[in-house]
Write an enzyme that holds these catalytic residues in place. Structure first.
Site, PDB file in Angstrom:
ATOM      1  N   THR A 160      33.714  19.934  55.065  1.00 16.47           N
ATOM      2  CA  THR A 160      34.600  19.367  56.093  1.00 16.47           C
ATOM      3  C   THR A 160      36.023  19.192  55.617  1.00 16.47           C
ATOM      4  O   THR A 160      36.124  19.129  54.248  1.00 16.47           O
ATOM      5  CB  THR A 160      33.871  18.004  56.391  1.00 16.47           C
ATOM      6  OG1 THR A 160      32.946  17.990  57.114  1.00 16.47           O
ATOM      7  CG2 THR A 160      34.837  17.019  56.995  1.00 16.47           C
TER       8      THR A 160
ATOM      9  N   ARG B 211      24.551  17.889  68.063  1.00 21.41           N
ATOM     10  CA  ARG B 211      24.260  16.990  66.809  1.00 21.41           C
ATOM     11  C   ARG B 211      25.956  16.429  66.298  1.00 21.41           C
ATOM     12  O   ARG B 211      26.703  17.159  66.349  1.00 21.41           O
ATOM     13  CB  ARG B 211      23.810  17.855  65.480  1.00 21.41           C
ATOM     14  CG  ARG B 211      23.585  17.053  64.167  1.00 21.41           C
ATOM     15  CD  ARG B 211      24.816  17.553  63.216  1.00 21.41           C
ATOM     16  NE  ARG B 211      24.881  16.807  61.904  1.00 21.41           N
ATOM     17  CZ  ARG B 211      25.615  16.839  61.188  1.00 21.41           C
ATOM     18  NH1 ARG B 211      26.747  17.401  61.362  1.00 21.41           N
ATOM     19  NH2 ARG B 211      25.601  16.187  59.890  1.00 21.41           N
ATOM     20  N   VAL B 212      25.994  15.198  66.387  1.00 17.10           N
ATOM     21  CA  VAL B 212      27.188  14.710  65.546  1.00 17.10           C
ATOM     22  C   VAL B 212      27.215  14.139  64.244  1.00 17.10           C
ATOM     23  O   VAL B 212      26.112  13.414  64.124  1.00 17.10           O
ATOM     24  CB  VAL B 212      27.889  13.536  66.572  1.00 17.10           C
ATOM     25  CG1 VAL B 212      29.246  12.934  66.268  1.00 17.10           C
ATOM     26  CG2 VAL B 212      28.076  14.315  68.084  1.00 17.10           C
ATOM     27  N   GLY B 213      27.865  14.422  63.381  1.00 14.84           N
ATOM     28  CA  GLY B 213      27.573  13.825  61.987  1.00 14.84           C
ATOM     29  C   GLY B 213      28.681  12.612  61.836  1.00 14.84           C
ATOM     30  O   GLY B 213      28.955  12.093  62.702  1.00 14.84           O
ATOM     31  N   ASP B 214      28.783  12.452  60.427  1.00 15.59           N
ATOM     32  CA  ASP B 214      29.687  11.093  60.041  1.00 15.59           C
ATOM     33  C   ASP B 214      31.135  11.328  60.525  1.00 15.59           C
ATOM     34  O   ASP B 214      31.916  10.280  60.700  1.00 15.59           O
ATOM     35  CB  ASP B 214      29.396  10.961  58.663  1.00 15.59           C
ATOM     36  CG  ASP B 214      29.891  12.247  58.041  1.00 15.59           C
ATOM     37  OD1 ASP B 214      29.414  13.339  57.901  1.00 15.59           O
ATOM     38  OD2 ASP B 214      31.075  11.932  57.220  1.00 15.59           O
TER      39      ASP B 214
ATOM     40  N   GLY C  40      26.235  14.503  56.740  1.00 13.25           N
ATOM     41  CA  GLY C  40      26.512  13.606  57.611  1.00 13.25           C
ATOM     42  C   GLY C  40      25.443  12.436  57.832  1.00 13.25           C
ATOM     43  O   GLY C  40      25.559  11.001  57.771  1.00 13.25           O
TER      44      GLY C  40
HETATM   45  N1  ASP Z   1      29.994  15.549  56.972  1.00 10.86           N
HETATM   46  C1  ASP Z   1      29.908  16.759  57.573  1.00 10.86           C
HETATM   47  C2  ASP Z   1      28.702  16.693  58.682  1.00 10.86           C
HETATM   48  O1  ASP Z   1      27.719  16.366  58.403  1.00 10.86           O
HETATM   49  C3  ASP Z   1      29.726  17.830  56.904  1.00 10.86           C
HETATM   50  C4  ASP Z   1      30.553  18.176  55.668  1.00 10.86           C
HETATM   51  O2  ASP Z   1      31.051  17.058  55.323  1.00 10.86           O
HETATM   52  O3  ASP Z   1      30.384  19.154  55.105  1.00 10.86           O
HETATM   53  O4  ASP Z   1      29.135  16.957  59.839  1.00 10.86           O
END
Ligand code: ASP
Length: 291
Positions: free
Chosen positions: A153, A181-184, A207
């Site tokens: 990211t 899906r939604v991450g952090d 995430g």
């Molecule tokens: N944190 C991001 C997510 O889970 C992925 C990442 O940092 O590479 O969507």
């Protein structure tokens, strides 16, 4: 405590394993992003403007899993998440599961002072069109060039000449993840946070683990009394409870920069009014420069 530099900025290109042939591209991409932010900060522009400009550079570079280099989900489609936070008034703007935004971070910035904090999918895309943001074909975003392994990211934290702090994140998510899906990354307290009274943070990593531990919130809380590297060490200790790799960048209210990672690599570039821009792909290359 050393005097606060006029401004400072740090960017990252994701916590992951970076194969040897791609390491130079990661360093270069981060250097270009930090240079974009540094130019604005040195000209007296805001931390929010600097963070947006650095993240736009990373989103335009297919080396990174954000914007143009985004990885496909389980259905082979790209869905992007991004957020920006303004530490002056704790304003947040975020988008998630967007498929047609050339620069998700810029749409997040447009949302900063709107009533909803986070818009997803079609709602975010309709908002972007209504506000004249750049729309693109979803195929433009899909990564066809580089192999992404692990997490990935992009992010930026900056403090400007007025002491205002901003943080941003942008991601194509995890390769092969569930549709929707939604991450952090777009969630304040998980993937980012900024508060002028304390500092700013931006995270990369799995995430689900970062959400379960509200890692950005813990990091900000630790920065109330700890220096950046100590706060990061404490946060990474918390992460051990759920596992998962991570990379963290921090600037505190005194302009002190910190960063670390549990992944094999974490491409980072940093600069301030007192130090020239430098890029790294492992924390060991940058030992000794932080409080
Ligand atoms: N944190 C991001 C997510 O889970 C992925 C990442 O940092 O590479 O969507």
């Amino acid at each position: 405590m050393p005097e606060r530099p006029d401004w400072a900025v740090i960017v990252h290109g994701g916590a992951r394993t970076i194969p040897e042939p791609l390491r130079e591209r990661h360093r270069q991409g981060c250097l270009e992003a930090v240079a974009a932010a540094a130019t604005l900060l040195a000209a007296g522009r805001s931390a929010v403007a600097a963070v947006e400009s650095a993240v736009r550079v990373l989103e335009a570079d297919p080396t990174f899993n954000a914007g143009r280099g985004s990885v496909p989900n389980a259905a082979g489609e790209v869905e992007c998440d991004a957020a920006i936070m303004d530490g002056r008034d704790l304003a947040v703007g975020a988008v998630a599961a967007v498929r047609t935004l050339r620069h998700p971070i810029s749409v997040a910035r447009l949302l900063l002072y709107e009533r909803p904090v986070l818009l997803v999918a079609e709602g975010a895309e309709a908002f972007a069109r209504a506000h004249g943001a750049e729309i693109c074909d979803p195929d433009h975003l899909r990564n066809t060039e580089t192999q992404h392994a692990g997490c990935d990211t992009v992010g930026c934290v900056a403090i400007d000449a007025r002491g205002n702090i901003a943080a941003g994140t942008s991601t194509g998510g995890l390769s092969g993840c569930a549709v929707g899906r939604v991450g952090d990354s777009p969630l304040p307290g998980c993937g980012l946070y900024a508060d002028d009274a304390v500092g700013g943070v931006s995270l990369s990593g799995e995430g689900e683990s970062l959400i379960r531990t509200t890692l950005a919130a813990r990091l900000i809380q630790a920065l109330e009394h700890d220096a950046p590297q100590a706060a990061i060490a404490g946060a990474l200790g918390r992460l051990e409870r759920v596992g998962g790799e991570a990379g963290l960048i921090v600037i505190d209210r005194h302009g002190r920069i910190g960063w670390d990672h549990t992944s094999d690599h974490f491409a980072v570039a940093r600069a301030s009014a007192a130090e020239p821009a430098r890029a790294f792909i492992h924390r060991d290359e940058d030992k000794g420069s932080d409080a």
